[in-house]
Design an enzyme around this catalytic site. Structure first.
Site, short mmCIF file in Angstrom:
data_model
loop_
_atom_site.label_atom_id
_atom_site.label_comp_id
_atom_site.label_asym_id
_atom_site.label_seq_id
_atom_site.Cartn_x
_atom_site.Cartn_y
_atom_site.Cartn_z
N ASN A 107 0.93 -1.10 0.00
CA ASN A 107 0.02 0.01 0.09
C ASN A 107 0.86 1.25 0.13
OD1 ASN A 107 -2.55 1.54 0.21
ND2 ASN A 107 -1.91 1.85 2.41
N HIS A 109 0.91 5.18 1.34
CA HIS A 109 -0.05 6.17 2.18
C HIS A 109 0.60 7.61 2.12
CE1 HIS A 109 -2.82 7.10 5.37
NE2 HIS A 109 -1.76 7.84 5.86
C1 GRF Z 1 -2.68 8.65 -2.94
O1 GRF Z 1 -2.41 9.92 -2.11
C2 GRF Z 1 -2.24 7.54 -2.03
O2 GRF Z 1 -1.36 7.75 -1.34
C3 GRF Z 1 -3.44 7.35 -1.25
O3 GRF Z 1 -4.53 7.62 -1.97
C4 GRF Z 1 -4.10 8.46 -2.81
C5 GRF Z 1 -4.45 8.06 -4.38
O4 GRF Z 1 -4.40 9.09 -5.35
N1 GRF Z 1 -3.40 5.93 -0.68
P1 GRF Z 1 -4.65 8.50 -6.78
O5 GRF Z 1 -5.91 8.12 -6.98
O6 GRF Z 1 -3.26 7.62 -7.15
O7 GRF Z 1 -4.47 9.96 -7.49
#
Ligand code: GRF
Length: 198
Positions: A107, A109
């Protein structure tokens, strides 16, 4: 190494999908990694349109399907999934799926965990909390996934300086850039380790 098959990645995403697009485009010409499919739990997700444009299959599952390993595992197997990448995915992964792909579910984050993580801490909520608390540094965390939100072993963190006067939107956009810069490399490094083990 060269005679080894590509590692198959399936991406799970609930939202815009900019990280999913970044991974798909970076790995497109990489013979060692193949993004075979994207799974989303959100029929309104921007990632669906991105997949159509990029020619990657996107499976839209219902809320009850995504939390069922009986449903999720066969779909992951259908795409011969070696590694599951969560890129803005907001649902818990079924326990049986976590055990089956143990060490191979990753994942990203948008904070420096353990700060600003856990249930309910996602998207702009993270960035607003960081700014409201007057933090001067934030960043991204790429980590293994276990049964608890944002709790698995950390693989890598990257940080940035929050400039005076930044809004939560400013921070979100800087974090997004940082993610796009590092996420493909971090996933690739993990895939290379897996190829060496296989
Ligand atoms: C990212 O900031 C990621 O860290 C978090 O959700 C966001 C997803 O952004 N888990 P995207 O949909 O890839 O633009």
């Amino acid at each position: 190494m060269t005679d080894k098959r590509a590692i198959n990645i399936t991406i799970l995403a609930s939202g815009s999908g900019s990280n999913a697009e970044r991974l798909i485009t970076v790995y497109r010409d990489d013979p060692t990694i193949n993004v075979g499919a994207v799974i989303t739990n959100n029929k309104e997700a921007g990632v669906i349109e991105r997949c159509e444009r990029l020619g990657v299959p996107c499976r839209i599952l219902t809320a009850s399907e995504v939390i069922s390993a009986e449903f999720m595992n066969p779909i992951l197997r259908e795409y011969s999934t070696d590694v599951v990448v969560l890129a803005g995915y907001l649902k818990l992964i079924p326990n049986h799926t976590i055990r089956r792909w143990s060490g191979r579910i990753i994942n990203i984050h948008p904070s420096l965990l353990p700060k600003y993580g856990g249930r309910g801490m996602y998207g702009m909520r993270v960035h607003r909390a960081v700014i409201e608390n007057g933090e001067t540094v934030s960043g991204i965390t790429v980590h293994h996934v276990n049964e608890i939100y944002d709790d698995g072993q950390i693989i890598e963190q990257q940080s940035l300086t929050i400039e005076p006067g930044w809004t939560a939107d400013d921070l979100a956009s800087a974090i997004n850039k940082l993610e796009h810069e590092h996420f493909p490399r971090i996933i690739k490094e993990l895939c290379q380790k897996l190829r060496l083990q296989d």
